[in-house]
Design an enzyme around this catalytic site. Structure first.
Site, PDB file in Angstrom:
ATOM      1  N   LYS A   1       0.831  -1.205   0.000  1.00 32.01           N
ATOM      2  CA  LYS A   1       0.000   0.000   0.000  1.00 32.01           C
ATOM      3  C   LYS A   1       0.864   1.253   0.000  1.00 32.01           C
ATOM      4  O   LYS A   1       0.531   2.255  -0.666  1.00 32.01           O
ATOM      5  CB  LYS A   1      -0.923  -0.003   1.228  1.00 32.01           C
ATOM      6  CG  LYS A   1      -1.745   1.265   1.389  1.00 32.01           C
ATOM      7  CD  LYS A   1      -2.650   1.201   2.607  1.00 32.01           C
ATOM      8  CE  LYS A   1      -3.437   2.502   2.767  1.00 32.01           C
ATOM      9  NZ  LYS A   1      -4.388   2.444   3.898  1.00 32.01           N
TER      10      LYS A   1
ATOM     11  N   HIS B   1     -10.140 -30.084 -31.741  1.00 30.28           N
ATOM     12  CA  HIS B   1     -11.013 -28.987 -31.321  1.00 30.28           C
ATOM     13  C   HIS B   1     -11.842 -29.366 -30.096  1.00 30.28           C
ATOM     14  O   HIS B   1     -13.049 -29.135 -30.032  1.00 30.28           O
ATOM     15  CB  HIS B   1     -11.906 -28.546 -32.472  1.00 30.28           C
ATOM     16  CG  HIS B   1     -11.145 -28.012 -33.653  1.00 30.28           C
ATOM     17  ND1 HIS B   1     -10.279 -26.943 -33.553  1.00 30.28           N
ATOM     18  CD2 HIS B   1     -11.088 -28.424 -34.947  1.00 30.28           C
ATOM     19  CE1 HIS B   1      -9.739 -26.714 -34.732  1.00 30.28           C
ATOM     20  NE2 HIS B   1     -10.202 -27.594 -35.601  1.00 30.28           N
TER      21      HIS B   1
END
Length: 524
Positions: A139, A276
């Site tokens: 922070k 696929h």
């Protein structure tokens, strides 16, 4: 303030890799070292001067190390805005020294869970002080630099070398992003583990660690990457790649489908060929070579450029067959040296080994993003034993048909809905996938069976004498009759349609044996 000279560092790490070298490099720059527990001992044993955090806080480590860094003199040093007069005054009054660098990596919670440790051990590996410090330092990126991964030690040293012993704001901002990603992933891992106490968790979190950046996703205009979730589940994400270029997004998606399917088979050698994300051929055999050839014969055209998964050790005979056409990826639990030598001649063929196969019945949560949210569901671990198949027709299946029905039903679980699968003598001979109409899937699968017959020189469709599986019930008799017309002699389906009686009557009229499973396998 952009550049912050590095004068004081707090080091508290679970992973000691690179720790000594880091400590030596910082000490050589005149940085004061603060540390805790095992980290402090390791640094001292290497001849470095280290101040214990307990000396700074005035409190000893207590409660088996659960409480050691949760103190204002630590968090004040991480959070203080040095250019804020009130913060500076508070530091002076309370004797809080600024901490310019925080090096923390966390208790190995994810690895502990993956090892199968008991609940008490897992709970003890939930880090509290580490994430609190990381979040505080990240922070305060204007003044504090946070490093959470040993892989970033070299980048830190390069930053200090380039800036006369200081860190710059862009570097600290990057490290803050990495730090918050780490604590978020850590909390997500804990939350996911804890979620077993809720049937539907109020909040869900998903996290992963970057394993492989990719050139693109399904299409060249889509960015993509592979992340691992820390579960160590055997499969494509955790496999060892022995040769070939990096896997693409589509390769990984298809290979995952292949290995999850072949893992369903444990009694006999089995091979699945995927294109696929759908199977184009699945078979069992006396050997993997036989299984591969029979899977390949189901759809030789689609197998070109496909993905091959085996449920046993890749051997030389099977390797020779696979290299007969272009194959993108082969994945197996292991491979013999001779098989690897054969593959080595095909530089574009990727070979992956998993060590073992995933457990298809291991519970896990699946998540799919939709606009504005996520869909979450349990992985399809559904299994119906042969003894629970319910014969609903006048004619019961033979033992040979039951074996084929089991295989067809297993494959149906891994074929995109609507799914129709023809199987004969332990091999698929026709697969219809992903159609809007079940009748269309039936027709496509029957057409595939005709193609098999043409390729193999058979006098009639390969579906003649086969069995057929449907992943969901036949809402009308037309789909079942299409299968009968193709030559199927037995059917497996969930049942549960309002017109089950009509479908059963049609099966009886056609001389079919049919069993209900009571479970469907939609796959979208």
């Amino acid at each position: 303030m952009t550049a912050v000279p590095l004068k004081r560092a707090l080091i508290s790490v679970s992973d000691k890799g690179g720790l000594i070298e880091l400590g030596q490099a910082l000490a050589a720059r005149g940085v004061e070292l603060l540390s805790t527990g095992g980290s402090a001992k390791a640094l001292r044993d290497a001849g470095l001067t280290v101040k214990d955090v307990a000396e700074v806080t005035g409190f000893p480590e207590m409660m088996d190390g659960r409480v050691k860094t949760l103190h204002p003199k630590v968090h004040g040093g991480l959070l203080a805005l040095r250019d804020n007069p009130d913060h500076a005054a508070a530091m002076d009054v309370h004797g809080i020294g600024g901490i310019d660098l925080l090096v923390v990596n966390l208790y190995p919670f994810e690895a502990t869970v993956a090892s199968g440790a008991d609940e008490a051990t897992c709970i003890e590996n939930i880090d509290i002080g580490g994430p609190a410090m990381i979040r505080a330092g990240a922070k305060n990126q204007g003044f504090t630099c946070v490093v959470t991964d040993p892989e970033d030690y070299a980048a830190l040293m390069a930053e200090l070398d380039a800036n006369d012993g200081a860190t710059t704001l862009p570097f600290r901002q990057r490290q803050s992003a990495i730090a918050y990603g780490r604590t978020a992933a850590y909390d997500a891992a804990v939350a996911t583990w804890m979620a077993r106490f809720e049937e539907t968790p109020r909040r869900v979190a998903a996290a992963g660690r970057l394993a492989q950046p990719m050139r693109y996703g399904e299409n060249p205009h889509q960015a993509a990457a592979l992340y691992v979730d820390g579960s160590n589940r055997p499969g494509v994400a955790t496999a060892t790649q022995h040769q070939g270029k990096d896997l693409s997004y589509n390769n990984i998606n298809d290979t995952d489908a292949a290995v999850e399917l072949v893992a369903e088979f444990t009694a006999d050698p089995a091979v699945a060929i995927i294109k696929h994300a759908n199977p184009c051929g699945v078979a069992t055999g006396a050997t993997l070579a036989e299984a591969y050839q029979r899977a390949f014969d189901c759809d030789r055209t689609s197998a070109f450029g496909g993905i091959v998964a085996l449920n046993g050790t890749l051997d030389a005979d099977t390797a020779r067959l696979i290299t007969g056409i272009f194959t993108e990826v082969v994945i197996a639990p292991a491979a013999t040296d001779e098989a690897r030598e054969i593959f080595a001649a095909k530089k574009n063929l990727r070979l992956l080994t998993t060590g073992t196969l995933p457990d298809p019945r291991q519970p896990r949560r699946m998540m799919k993003q939709v606009a504005g949210g996520w869909l979450a569901q349990d992985h399809d671990t559904g299994f119906v034993a042969d003894a629970d198949f319910r014969v609903v027709t006048k004619l019961a299946p033979t033992d040979a048909q039951l074996r084929d029905l089991r295989l067809a039903w297993t494959v149906a679980k891994h074929v995109k809905s609507n799914a129709i699968i023809y199987v004969k003598d332990g091999a698929t001979v026709g697969i219809g996938a992903g159609q809007m109409s079940r009748v269309d899937s039936s027709r496509i699968a029957a057409r595939k069976a005709l193609d098999v017959a043409e390729v193999l020189g058979l006098p009639q469709s390969a579906a003649v004498g086969s069995v057929v599986a449907s992943d969901a019930f036949f809402p009308f008799a037309d789909g079942l009759l299409a299968a009968a017309e193709a030559g199927a002699t037995a059917v497996i389906q969930p049942g549960g349609s309002m017109r089950d009686d009509e479908v059963i009557a049609a099966a009886d009229d056609a001389g079919l044996a049919m069993v209900f499973t009571g479970m469907r396998h939609f796959r979208h």
